[in-house]
Design a protein around this motif. Structure first.
Motif, PDB file in Angstrom:
ATOM      1  N   ASP A  52      -3.537   2.839   8.006  1.00 25.78           N
ATOM      2  CA  ASP A  52      -3.482   3.375   6.641  1.00 25.78           C
ATOM      3  C   ASP A  52      -2.743   2.433   5.704  1.00 25.78           C
ATOM      4  OD1 ASP A  52      -4.862   5.621   7.458  1.00 25.78           O
ATOM      5  OD2 ASP A  52      -3.086   6.918   7.535  1.00 25.78           O
ATOM      6  N   PHE A  53      -1.943   1.528   6.271  1.00 22.82           N
ATOM      7  CA  PHE A  53      -1.166   0.575   5.470  1.00 22.82           C
ATOM      8  C   PHE A  53      -1.667  -0.854   5.656  1.00 22.82           C
ATOM      9  CE2 PHE A  53       1.410   4.312   5.972  1.00 22.82           C
ATOM     10  CZ  PHE A  53       1.918   4.504   4.695  1.00 22.82           C
ATOM     11  N   GLY A  54      -2.925  -0.987   6.079  1.00 23.49           N
ATOM     12  CA  GLY A  54      -3.539  -2.302   6.189  1.00 23.49           C
ATOM     13  C   GLY A  54      -3.160  -3.085   7.426  1.00 23.49           C
ATOM     14  N   GLY A  79      -0.292   0.969  19.971  1.00 27.43           N
ATOM     15  CA  GLY A  79      -0.954   2.185  19.513  1.00 27.43           C
ATOM     16  C   GLY A  79      -1.088   2.279  18.007  1.00 27.43           C
ATOM     17  N   GLU A  80      -1.970   3.138  17.556  1.00 25.22           N
ATOM     18  CA  GLU A  80      -2.231   3.361  16.140  1.00 25.22           C
ATOM     19  C   GLU A  80      -1.135   4.200  15.484  1.00 25.22           C
ATOM     20  OE1 GLU A  80      -4.461   3.982  12.428  1.00 25.22           O
ATOM     21  OE2 GLU A  80      -4.017   2.371  13.798  1.00 25.22           O
ATOM     22  N   LYS A  81      -0.591   5.153  16.228  1.00 26.13           N
ATOM     23  CA  LYS A  81       0.429   6.064  15.684  1.00 26.13           C
ATOM     24  C   LYS A  81       1.808   5.409  15.704  1.00 26.13           C
ATOM     25  CE  LYS A  81      -2.306   9.700  15.317  1.00 26.13           C
ATOM     26  NZ  LYS A  81      -2.796  10.077  14.017  1.00 26.13           N
ATOM     27  N   VAL A  82       2.521   5.565  14.596  1.00 25.66           N
ATOM     28  CA  VAL A  82       3.881   5.038  14.486  1.00 25.66           C
ATOM     29  C   VAL A  82       4.812   6.207  14.188  1.00 25.66           C
ATOM     30  CG1 VAL A  82       5.416   3.468  13.240  1.00 25.66           C
ATOM     31  CG2 VAL A  82       3.020   2.832  13.606  1.00 25.66           C
ATOM     32  N   ASN A  83       5.850   6.360  14.996  1.00 29.11           N
ATOM     33  CA  ASN A  83       6.859   7.396  14.794  1.00 29.11           C
ATOM     34  C   ASN A  83       7.980   6.808  13.948  1.00 29.11           C
ATOM     35  OD1 ASN A  83       5.672   9.370  16.700  1.00 29.11           O
ATOM     36  ND2 ASN A  83       6.127   7.755  18.170  1.00 29.11           N
ATOM     37  N   SER A  95      15.406  13.075  10.568  1.00 29.72           N
ATOM     38  CA  SER A  95      14.172  13.112   9.791  1.00 29.72           C
ATOM     39  C   SER A  95      13.089  12.333  10.530  1.00 29.72           C
ATOM     40  CB  SER A  95      14.441  12.485   8.414  1.00 29.72           C
ATOM     41  OG  SER A  95      13.383  12.714   7.539  1.00 29.72           O
ATOM     42  N   LYS A  96      11.867  12.908  10.568  1.00 34.33           N
ATOM     43  CA  LYS A  96      10.783  12.272  11.322  1.00 34.33           C
ATOM     44  C   LYS A  96       9.443  12.453  10.620  1.00 34.33           C
ATOM     45  CE  LYS A  96      12.919  13.013  15.788  1.00 34.33           C
ATOM     46  NZ  LYS A  96      12.808  13.455  17.148  1.00 34.33           N
ATOM     47  N   THR A  97       8.581  11.488  10.858  1.00 36.43           N
ATOM     48  CA  THR A  97       7.183  11.602  10.472  1.00 36.43           C
ATOM     49  C   THR A  97       6.371  10.687  11.372  1.00 36.43           C
ATOM     50  OG1 THR A  97       5.632  11.689   8.602  1.00 36.43           O
ATOM     51  CG2 THR A  97       7.099   9.772   8.694  1.00 36.43           C
ATOM     52  N   VAL A  98       5.072  10.890  11.383  1.00 36.40           N
ATOM     53  CA  VAL A  98       4.161  10.038  12.149  1.00 36.40           C
ATOM     54  C   VAL A  98       3.092   9.552  11.177  1.00 36.40           C
ATOM     55  CG1 VAL A  98       2.511   9.924  14.062  1.00 36.40           C
ATOM     56  CG2 VAL A  98       4.545  11.378  14.254  1.00 36.40           C
ATOM     57  N   LEU A  99       2.778   8.256  11.274  1.00 35.49           N
ATOM     58  CA  LEU A  99       1.732   7.708  10.413  1.00 35.49           C
ATOM     59  C   LEU A  99       0.823   6.792  11.211  1.00 35.49           C
ATOM     60  CD1 LEU A  99       2.683   4.534   9.630  1.00 35.49           C
ATOM     61  CD2 LEU A  99       4.308   5.818   8.281  1.00 35.49           C
ATOM     62  N   ASN A 100      -0.301   6.468  10.613  1.00 36.27           N
ATOM     63  CA  ASN A 100      -1.251   5.533  11.216  1.00 36.27           C
ATOM     64  C   ASN A 100      -1.030   4.150  10.625  1.00 36.27           C
ATOM     65  OD1 ASN A 100      -2.631   7.518  12.752  1.00 36.27           O
ATOM     66  ND2 ASN A 100      -3.789   8.087  10.937  1.00 36.27           N
ATOM     67  N   ARG A 101      -0.889   3.155  11.486  1.00 38.09           N
ATOM     68  CA  ARG A 101      -0.680   1.778  11.014  1.00 38.09           C
ATOM     69  C   ARG A 101      -1.807   1.317  10.107  1.00 38.09           C
ATOM     70  NH1 ARG A 101      -1.134  -2.094  14.412  1.00 38.09           N
ATOM     71  NH2 ARG A 101      -2.139  -0.946  16.043  1.00 38.09           N
ATOM     72  N   ILE A 140       0.859  -1.193   0.000  1.00 43.03           N
ATOM     73  CA  ILE A 140       0.000   0.000   0.000  1.00 43.03           C
ATOM     74  C   ILE A 140       0.889   1.235   0.000  1.00 43.03           C
ATOM     75  CG2 ILE A 140      -1.737   1.312   1.291  1.00 43.03           C
ATOM     76  CD1 ILE A 140      -2.698  -1.410   2.426  1.00 43.03           C
ATOM     77  N   THR A 141       0.642   2.133  -0.936  1.00 40.99           N
ATOM     78  CA  THR A 141       1.436   3.351  -1.058  1.00 40.99           C
ATOM     79  C   THR A 141       0.611   4.542  -0.601  1.00 40.99           C
ATOM     80  OG1 THR A 141       2.658   2.396  -2.908  1.00 40.99           O
ATOM     81  CG2 THR A 141       2.752   4.795  -2.667  1.00 40.99           C
ATOM     82  N   ARG A 142       1.210   5.335   0.282  1.00 40.70           N
ATOM     83  CA  ARG A 142       0.562   6.542   0.806  1.00 40.70           C
ATOM     84  C   ARG A 142       1.565   7.695   0.782  1.00 40.70           C
ATOM     85  NH1 ARG A 142      -3.932   4.403   0.384  1.00 40.70           N
ATOM     86  NH2 ARG A 142      -4.955   3.287   2.059  1.00 40.70           N
ATOM     87  N   PRO A 143       1.068   8.927   0.580  1.00 38.92           N
ATOM     88  CA  PRO A 143       1.975  10.079   0.665  1.00 38.92           C
ATOM     89  C   PRO A 143       2.357  10.347   2.120  1.00 38.92           C
ATOM     90  CG  PRO A 143      -0.285  10.810   0.293  1.00 38.92           C
ATOM     91  CD  PRO A 143      -0.305   9.312   0.238  1.00 38.92           C
ATOM     92  N   VAL A 144       3.620  10.713   2.328  1.00 38.25           N
ATOM     93  CA  VAL A 144       4.090  11.101   3.652  1.00 38.25           C
ATOM     94  C   VAL A 144       4.982  12.332   3.506  1.00 38.25           C
ATOM     95  CG1 VAL A 144       3.995   8.778   4.657  1.00 38.25           C
ATOM     96  CG2 VAL A 144       6.104   9.577   3.615  1.00 38.25           C
ATOM     97  N   ILE A 145       5.138  13.040   4.598  1.00 35.73           N
ATOM     98  CA  ILE A 145       6.036  14.199   4.635  1.00 35.73           C
ATOM     99  C   ILE A 145       7.041  13.962   5.754  1.00 35.73           C
ATOM    100  CG2 ILE A 145       6.227  16.671   5.083  1.00 35.73           C
ATOM    101  CD1 ILE A 145       3.373  16.954   3.951  1.00 35.73           C
ATOM    102  N   LEU A 146       8.324  14.002   5.394  1.00 31.38           N
ATOM    103  CA  LEU A 146       9.396  13.851   6.372  1.00 31.38           C
ATOM    104  C   LEU A 146       9.904  15.238   6.761  1.00 31.38           C
ATOM    105  CD1 LEU A 146      11.427  10.980   4.646  1.00 31.38           C
ATOM    106  CD2 LEU A 146       9.833  10.760   6.559  1.00 31.38           C
ATOM    107  N   ASP A 147       9.779  15.609   8.025  1.00 33.82           N
ATOM    108  CA  ASP A 147      10.358  16.850   8.528  1.00 33.82           C
ATOM    109  C   ASP A 147      11.825  16.556   8.792  1.00 33.82           C
ATOM    110  OD1 ASP A 147       7.985  18.388   8.471  1.00 33.82           O
ATOM    111  OD2 ASP A 147       7.307  17.333  10.257  1.00 33.82           O
ATOM    112  N   THR A 148      12.700  17.252   8.060  1.00 33.85           N
ATOM    113  CA  THR A 148      14.101  16.833   7.966  1.00 33.85           C
ATOM    114  C   THR A 148      15.077  17.979   8.189  1.00 33.85           C
ATOM    115  OG1 THR A 148      13.421  15.144   6.368  1.00 33.85           O
ATOM    116  CG2 THR A 148      15.759  15.703   6.422  1.00 33.85           C
ATOM    117  N   SER A 149      16.159  17.644   8.879  1.00 31.32           N
ATOM    118  CA  SER A 149      17.300  18.538   9.028  1.00 31.32           C
ATOM    119  C   SER A 149      18.469  17.894   8.282  1.00 31.32           C
ATOM    120  CB  SER A 149      17.639  18.695  10.511  1.00 31.32           C
ATOM    121  OG  SER A 149      18.871  19.343  10.666  1.00 31.32           O
ATOM    122  N   LEU A 150      19.078  18.649   7.370  1.00 34.66           N
ATOM    123  CA  LEU A 150      20.263  18.195   6.627  1.00 34.66           C
ATOM    124  C   LEU A 150      21.352  19.239   6.837  1.00 34.66           C
ATOM    125  CD1 LEU A 150      18.570  17.104   3.267  1.00 34.66           C
ATOM    126  CD2 LEU A 150      19.503  15.592   5.033  1.00 34.66           C
TER     127      LEU A 150
END
Length: 189
Positions: free
Chosen positions: A164-166, A175-179, A156-162, A132-142
């Motif tokens: 959303d990927f089945g 928990g539902e949220k994954v860091n 780099s970090k993002t949070v998603l819901n499990r 399953i492909t979903r758009p994500v945004i990575l908040d990143t410091s380079l």
């Protein structure tokens, strides 16, 4: 040939030359083996499990002067996950969560780097888990590494819901949220 046509030709040629120059200055980077690429899942504020992908293929084309032309890709071997709680391996690798037998890899492909200034970026892309492909945004410091120009420090970090990927929702108290996090360094290839 009139002046407008000549001007258009000159502008097109300049744009092509600028594009070629930008591509020449963009460098190819890979993550160092020590870089953490992983996740943690919490329930009721407590860390339930942390996982690190031990095998990650990565590449990034990046020039800080032209971040709009940057790109990054990750291919993670899900079988290489090391877990903070090995007793949960069967559940995490099983059908309810990663379903490794059917989906042995996870991927991320960027499609836009947005500069926020001060070495901060918002990297937009697509994450694929369990097919399953979903758009994500990575908040990143380079940030350029102060002691080695062949390295860029990355956070780099993002949070998603499990779900959303089945993956099963709130299964066994997880928990539902994954860091998701990438922390370490890119090295010049």
């Amino acid at each position: 040939m009139n002046i407008q046509t000549t001007l258009q030709s000159v502008l097109i040629a300049a744009a092509i030359n600028l594009s070629i120059a930008v591509q020449v200055h963009a460098q190819e980077w890979i993550l160092t083996p020590q870089t953490y690429v992983g996740f943690d899942v919490k329930s009721m504020g407590f860390s339930i499990v942390k996982g690190k992908f031990e095998q990650v293929q990565s590449s990034m084309r990046f020039d800080p002067a032209a971040p709009q032309n940057a790109s990054a890709q990750f291919l993670m071997d899900v079988n290489s996950l090391s877990l903070s709680k090995p007793s949960l391996e069967d559940m995490i690798f099983g059908e309810d969560l990663f379903y490794v037998e059917k989906y042995p890899t996870a991927t991320f492909n960027s499609h836009e780097f947005v500069s926020l200034g001060n070495n901060q970026y918002r990297i937009k892309g697509d994450l694929t888990l369990r097919g399953i492909t979903r758009p994500v945004i990575l908040d990143t410091s380079l940030k350029p590494n102060p002691s080695d120009p062949q390295l860029i420090d990355v956070q780099s970090k993002t949070v998603l819901n499990r779900s959303d990927f089945g993956m099963k929702k709130a299964f066994a108290g997880i928990g539902e949220k994954v860091n998701i996090e990438v922390s370490g360094q890119w090295q010049l290839k």
